[in-house]
Each structure stands twice: as structure tokens, then as C-alpha cells.
Design a protein around this motif. Structure first.
Motif, mmCIF file in Angstrom:
data_model
loop_
_atom_site.group_PDB
_atom_site.id
_atom_site.type_symbol
_atom_site.label_atom_id
_atom_site.label_comp_id
_atom_site.label_asym_id
_atom_site.label_seq_id
_atom_site.Cartn_x
_atom_site.Cartn_y
_atom_site.Cartn_z
ATOM 1 N N LYS A 181 0.839 -1.199 0.000
ATOM 2 C CA LYS A 181 0.000 0.000 0.000
ATOM 3 C C LYS A 181 0.875 1.250 0.000
ATOM 4 N N GLU A 182 0.392 2.287 -0.648
ATOM 5 C CA GLU A 182 1.143 3.541 -0.710
ATOM 6 C C GLU A 182 1.415 4.095 0.690
ATOM 7 N N ALA A 183 0.468 3.938 1.606
ATOM 8 C CA ALA A 183 0.680 4.427 2.975
ATOM 9 C C ALA A 183 1.873 3.727 3.623
ATOM 10 N N GLY A 184 2.033 2.446 3.369
ATOM 11 C CA GLY A 184 3.177 1.706 3.901
ATOM 12 C C GLY A 184 4.481 2.159 3.273
ATOM 13 N N ARG A 185 4.461 2.378 1.960
ATOM 14 C CA ARG A 185 5.679 2.844 1.284
ATOM 15 C C ARG A 185 6.027 4.267 1.715
ATOM 16 N N GLU A 186 5.016 5.094 1.980
ATOM 17 C CA GLU A 186 5.282 6.454 2.476
ATOM 18 C C GLU A 186 5.919 6.406 3.859
ATOM 19 N N ARG A 187 5.422 5.522 4.710
ATOM 20 C CA ARG A 187 6.033 5.369 6.045
ATOM 21 C C ARG A 187 7.460 4.835 5.917
ATOM 22 N N LEU A 188 7.686 3.964 4.937
ATOM 23 C CA LEU A 188 9.022 3.440 4.696
ATOM 24 C C LEU A 188 9.974 4.579 4.326
ATOM 25 N N ARG A 189 9.530 5.466 3.451
ATOM 26 C CA ARG A 189 10.353 6.632 3.085
ATOM 27 C C ARG A 189 10.597 7.517 4.302
ATOM 28 N N GLN A 190 9.568 7.677 5.115
ATOM 29 C CA GLN A 190 9.699 8.485 6.332
ATOM 30 C C GLN A 190 10.704 7.848 7.297
ATOM 31 N N ALA A 191 10.636 6.534 7.454
ATOM 32 C CA ALA A 191 11.578 5.831 8.339
ATOM 33 C C ALA A 191 13.009 5.997 7.846
ATOM 34 N N ARG A 192 13.199 5.891 6.540
ATOM 35 C CA ARG A 192 14.542 6.073 5.970
ATOM 36 C C ARG A 192 15.074 7.466 6.283
ATOM 37 N N ALA A 193 14.238 8.477 6.082
ATOM 38 C CA ALA A 193 14.657 9.854 6.354
ATOM 39 C C ALA A 193 14.985 10.051 7.830
ATOM 40 N N LEU A 194 14.205 9.458 8.715
ATOM 41 C CA LEU A 194 14.476 9.569 10.156
ATOM 42 C C LEU A 194 15.807 8.912 10.513
ATOM 43 N N ILE A 195 16.060 7.750 9.935
ATOM 44 C CA ILE A 195 17.310 7.041 10.221
ATOM 45 C C ILE A 195 18.501 7.823 9.690
ATOM 46 N N VAL A 196 18.391 8.351 8.482
ATOM 47 C CA VAL A 196 19.492 9.145 7.921
ATOM 48 C C VAL A 196 19.774 10.362 8.794
ATOM 49 N N ALA B 286 8.422 -9.306 4.595
ATOM 50 C CA ALA B 286 8.299 -9.633 6.015
ATOM 51 C C ALA B 286 9.598 -10.230 6.562
ATOM 52 N N ARG B 287 10.217 -11.109 5.787
ATOM 53 C CA ARG B 287 11.496 -11.690 6.230
ATOM 54 C C ARG B 287 12.588 -10.628 6.329
ATOM 55 N N HIS B 288 12.713 -9.817 5.302
ATOM 56 C CA HIS B 288 13.739 -8.776 5.260
ATOM 57 C C HIS B 288 13.474 -7.737 6.356
ATOM 58 N N TYR B 289 12.219 -7.378 6.545
ATOM 59 C CA TYR B 289 11.811 -6.424 7.573
ATOM 60 C C TYR B 289 12.169 -6.966 8.968
ATOM 61 N N GLY B 290 11.881 -8.238 9.211
ATOM 62 C CA GLY B 290 12.188 -8.845 10.506
ATOM 63 C C GLY B 290 13.679 -8.806 10.816
ATOM 64 N N LEU C 58 20.350 1.021 4.729
ATOM 65 C CA LEU C 58 19.859 1.850 3.622
ATOM 66 C C LEU C 58 19.486 1.007 2.407
ATOM 67 N N ALA C 59 20.197 -0.087 2.177
ATOM 68 C CA ALA C 59 19.851 -0.982 1.066
ATOM 69 C C ALA C 59 18.462 -1.582 1.265
ATOM 70 N N PHE C 60 18.114 -1.888 2.512
ATOM 71 C CA PHE C 60 16.763 -2.384 2.790
ATOM 72 C C PHE C 60 15.723 -1.383 2.301
#
Length: 134
Positions: free
Chosen positions: A29-44, A99-103, A83-85
Motif C-alpha cells: 500500500k502507498e501508505a506503507g511505502r510512504e512510512r518506509l520513506r519516512q523511516a529512511r529519512a528519520l534514520i538518515v 516480512a522476512r527482510h523487515y524482521g 539503507l539498502a533495505f
């Protein structure tokens, strides 16, 4: 003004929440991918702040130099995988593989964040706060 370590701990909590949102929404879902982008930005941003403020202060103190170097070296090794994740899943993909990679990612981050909060940040608070505040 909050202490650096309070800010970094708060960032850990925020990153955990956003990553949990990714899991709940799903990568399809786009909402999940948006949160993924947000998580990446927070980590960076978190890594940038550690590199700019935490590690330099720890390196200036003889009692924390080796610890700082060890943690900084480890993070340099881990950051590429982290970051590759994010980069590999930014456009979605299969739920089971995600799910495996996320875990694996969450386990790696949780271990690192716990170690920082239990060992690295207290060392900063004990050895560096007084000298940096002056």
C-alpha cells in the motif's frame, strides 16, 4: 534545550513507531511505502546527528574514545545494509519476502538501539556532558 541523548532516544522511539506503521500498513500500500520513506529519512537524520555531535564529543574524551570508535565503525558497516533495505523496498514487492527482510532489519536495529541506550549514551552522559556544556 533537551540533552543530545534524550533527543537520540526520542528518535529511536519515533523510528520504532514509523517502522511499526510500515508493518501494519504493508509494503503493498502507498501508505506503507510512504512510512518506509519516512523511516529512511528519520534514520538518515539520526545517523547524521550521531556523526556530527555524539561521536565527536566521545572522541574528545580519553575515557570514551575506544567505545566511540567501536560503535562508529560498527555503524559504518551496518548503515549500508540498512539503507539498502529501504532502497530495495521503496516501490513495494512481495509480502512474504518483505516480512522476512523487515524482521531481520528490525532485529538489527533493535539490538543496536538497545546497545546505544544501555552503553553508549550513558558513557556520553557520564564523560562528555560537563565538558560539552562548558
Amino acid at each position: 534545550m533537551p540533552r543530545l541523548t534524550d533527543t537520540l532516544r526520542g528518535q529511536h522511539a519515533q523510528m520504532r513507531q514509523v517502522l511499526d506503521d510500515v508493518r501494519q500498513f504493508g509494503i503493498g500500500k502507498e501508505a506503507g511505502r510512504e512510512r518506509l520513506r519516512q523511516a529512511r529519512a528519520l534514520i538518515v537524520e539520526h545517523l547524521r546527528q550521531e556523526d556530527a555531535e555524539l561521536y565527536p564529543a566521545l572522541h574528545r574524551n580519553a575515557g570514551t574514545q575506544a567505545l566511540a570508535q567501536s560503535y562508529a565503525d560498527e555503524m559504518r558497516r551496518l548503515s549500508g545494509d540498512i539503507l539498502a533495505f529501504f532502497d530495495s523496498w521503496q516501490h513495494g514487492g512481495g509480502d512474504l519476502a518483505f516480512a522476512r527482510h523487515y524482521g531481520r532489519l528490525l532485529g538489527l536495529l533493535d539490538r543496536r538501539w538497545t546497545r546505544e541506550e544501555v552503553r553508549l549514551y550513558p558513557a556520553y552522559e557520564q564523560h562528555c556532558l560537563r565538558t560539552d556544556a562548558a
